[in-house]
Design an enzyme around this catalytic site. Structure first.
Site, PDB file in Angstrom:
ATOM      1  N   HIS A 126      89.564  39.073  74.949  1.00  0.00           N
ATOM      2  CA  HIS A 126      88.608  39.829  75.765  1.00  0.00           C
ATOM      3  C   HIS A 126      88.602  39.184  77.152  1.00  0.00           C
ATOM      4  CE1 HIS A 126      84.569  41.148  77.086  1.00  0.00           C
ATOM      5  NE2 HIS A 126      84.638  42.097  76.167  1.00  0.00           N
ATOM      6  N   ASP A 203      86.172  32.396  69.959  1.00  0.00           N
ATOM      7  CA  ASP A 203      85.365  33.542  70.374  1.00  0.00           C
ATOM      8  C   ASP A 203      84.997  34.296  69.094  1.00  0.00           C
ATOM      9  OD1 ASP A 203      84.439  36.025  71.062  1.00  0.00           O
ATOM     10  OD2 ASP A 203      85.942  36.411  72.605  1.00  0.00           O
ATOM     11  N   GLN A 206      83.143  39.176  67.539  1.00  0.00           N
ATOM     12  CA  GLN A 206      83.321  40.254  66.550  1.00  0.00           C
ATOM     13  C   GLN A 206      83.326  39.715  65.117  1.00  0.00           C
ATOM     14  OE1 GLN A 206      83.166  43.352  67.351  1.00  0.00           O
ATOM     15  NE2 GLN A 206      83.411  43.183  69.568  1.00  0.00           N
ATOM     16  N   LYS A 229      75.523  41.819  68.888  1.00  0.00           N
ATOM     17  CA  LYS A 229      76.599  42.298  68.007  1.00  0.00           C
ATOM     18  C   LYS A 229      76.321  41.924  66.551  1.00  0.00           C
ATOM     19  CE  LYS A 229      80.152  42.024  71.609  1.00  0.00           C
ATOM     20  NZ  LYS A 229      80.375  43.392  72.089  1.00  0.00           N
ATOM     21  N   CYS A 367      87.812  46.001  77.684  1.00  0.00           N
ATOM     22  CA  CYS A 367      87.848  44.660  78.330  1.00  0.00           C
ATOM     23  C   CYS A 367      89.001  43.826  77.797  1.00  0.00           C
ATOM     24  CB  CYS A 367      86.528  43.903  78.154  1.00  0.00           C
ATOM     25  SG  CYS A 367      85.161  44.688  78.966  1.00  0.00           S
TER      26      CYS A 367
HETATM   27  N1  PLP Z   1      84.649  38.565  73.073  1.00  0.00           N
HETATM   28  C1  PLP Z   1      84.878  39.644  72.334  1.00  0.00           C
HETATM   29  C2  PLP Z   1      85.970  39.625  71.318  1.00  0.00           C
HETATM   30  C3  PLP Z   1      84.079  40.780  72.498  1.00  0.00           C
HETATM   31  O1  PLP Z   1      84.312  41.857  71.750  1.00  0.00           O
HETATM   32  C4  PLP Z   1      83.059  40.760  73.469  1.00  0.00           C
HETATM   33  C5  PLP Z   1      82.248  41.975  73.723  1.00  0.00           C
HETATM   34  O2  PLP Z   1      82.638  43.070  73.418  1.00  0.00           O
HETATM   35  C6  PLP Z   1      82.851  39.589  74.210  1.00  0.00           C
HETATM   36  C7  PLP Z   1      83.668  38.511  73.985  1.00  0.00           C
HETATM   37  C8  PLP Z   1      81.756  39.497  75.231  1.00  0.00           C
HETATM   38  O3  PLP Z   1      80.505  39.621  74.616  1.00  0.00           O
HETATM   39  P1  PLP Z   1      79.189  39.750  75.493  1.00  0.00           P
HETATM   40  O4  PLP Z   1      79.438  40.837  76.477  1.00  0.00           O
HETATM   41  O5  PLP Z   1      78.123  40.073  74.503  1.00  0.00           O
HETATM   42  O6  PLP Z   1      78.977  38.429  76.158  1.00  0.00           O
END
Ligand code: PLP
Length: 409
Positions: A126, A203, A206, A229, A367
């Protein structure tokens, strides 16, 4: 916590947002990778804080402040339990995954990374697990290396291993890809990195809320996730870090709560976790996230994992049966995310037409622009499931996609 037998119809009753209609049709919500709905218990926890418990934390001797502090710290204990962290002080409250990654890049990166040090990420990250490292590399002269994935969307482990050298100081890898659904072999990846002496940030955006996560068993050094999430509020999240590392790291931001004492000559910092929690936190949000953890534990992560795998298998068959539809992300080890493209129909058109049927999916690059580049596509349509979705909703999705194809024929 006592778990009830898994019953999706009962579960659905806990989520008021599932009952809304869109375009006079019952809503089919398949955008759970973007954000999840909140059970009534989470909504109540947030509302009750504002209705009868509003107060700041860690500062007051009065009753409401003490109660808010107790509820806030109780949420930390709940997250510790969910992640199987060794101690509550290893749980830092943040705004979300993005802030957790930025905290490590900024604090650990600034203090311990030097010119020429290498950071390894993957091609399926991401943007929030790419850009902070690019910024750090620009500031410190570090080198960013990218581990590729194959056309199924699986990380190529040998290529990843080849990137690891004694110069690798940090590896930051997604556990589950938000655009491909791939579940990476994270424990093995962490062991590979540790063999070279690198620390590892996972990370978990998900992952937490979909799989049982045990940070001690994984042996990750850091893990970040977002409250919204995991069926909790927006604006809050968690950075887990090993105490030994967090202890050595300088604060990320300065302000109230993160200090032990302040004079104009010298300021000393608070102990963990408060050293990393400057300023008034989102008290209601953290308490709501604690309620979300309770809710997840009452269903059971193993039950969630099993049910979502069934949905994934059902959905994969249903979508594969649609001629011309191509799934993007076909890893052997996957979670409940189905990204797809249809020949000559732009994903935004797919999303708009599905919306007219009451079906909410996500379209775009999610993203993860480098993932789109790998497949040479501008965007995908992405249906992402949670444990409150049903096979009947997947049937509706498949029917609606057939209708989209008809419109464009
Ligand atoms: N990493 C992953 C794999 C994600 O799917 C997301 C959000 O969709 C993020 C990071 C960023 O999360 P947040 O926008 O809640 O900080």
């Amino acid at each position: 916590m006592k778990q009830k037998p898994f019953n999706v119809e009962d579960i659905r009753k806990s989520f008021p947002n599932l009952k809304v209609g869109v375009h006079e049709k019952p809503l089919v919500y398949l955008d759970n990778a973007a954000t999840t709905f909140k059970p009534q218990s989470v909504i109540n926890a947030v509302a009750n804080h504002y209705k009868s418990g509003t107060s700041n934390v860690h500062r007051g001797v009065h009753t409401l402040s003490q109660q808010a502090t107790a509820a806030f710290e109780d949420a930390r204990n709940k997250v510790q339990g969910l992640l199987h962290a060794r101690k509550p002080c290893e749980i830092i409250f943040t705004k979300g995954t993005t802030e957790g990654i930025n905290l490590v890049a900024s604090s650990y990166g600034q203090a311990f990374l030097r010119k020429g040090d290498e950071i390894v990420i993957s091609e399926m990250e991401h943007h929030s697990n790419i850009v902070p490292w690019q910024m750090l590399c620009a500031a410190k002269g570090c080198i960013l290396k990218i581990a590729p994935f194959n056309d199924q969307g699986e990380l190529i482990r040998e290529e990843f291993q080849k990137l690891l050298t004694p110069k690798t100081k940090l590896v930051s890898i997604v556990y589950i890809s938000n655009s491909l659904g791939t579940i990476n072999p994270i424990k093995e990846i962490i062991a590979d990195a540790h063999k070279q002496g690198a620390i590892v940030l996972v990370d978990g955006a998900q992952t937490v809320g979909h799989l049982a996560v045990n940070v001690q068993d994984l042996d990750c050094d850091f893990l970040a996730f977002s409250g919204h999430k995991i069926f909790g509020p927006t604006g809050v999240g968690v950075l887990y870090g090993k105490e030994s590392l967090l202890d050595q790291m300088p604060p990320y931001q300065g302000g109230g709560d993160m200090i032990a004492s302040v004079t104009f000559e010298k300021t000393t910092y608070n102990v963990l976790p408060y050293k990393f929690e400057a300023g008034t936190p989102d008290v209601a949000g953290v308490i709501g996230m604690g309620a979300a953890v309770d809710y997840l534990q009452s269903i059971g992560l193993k039950n969630i994992e099993r049910y979502e795998q069934e949905l994934l298998n059902y959905g994969t068959k249903a979508l594969n049966a649609i001629s011309g539809l191509r799934l993007i992300g076909t890893a052997k080890n996957k979670t409940s995310i189905l990204s797809f493209v249809l020949p000559d129909i732009h994903p935004h058109d797919v999303g708009t037409l599905l919306d007219e049927e009451g079906i909410a999916i996500r379209t775009g690059h999610h993203c993860t622009q480098p993932v789109m580049k790998h497949f040479n596509i501008p965007a995908t349509s992405r249906a992402s499931f949670a444990f409150y979705n049903t096979s009947a909703e997947i049937d509706q999705l498949a029917q609606a996609i057939l209708k989209v194809k008809d419109v464009f024929r």
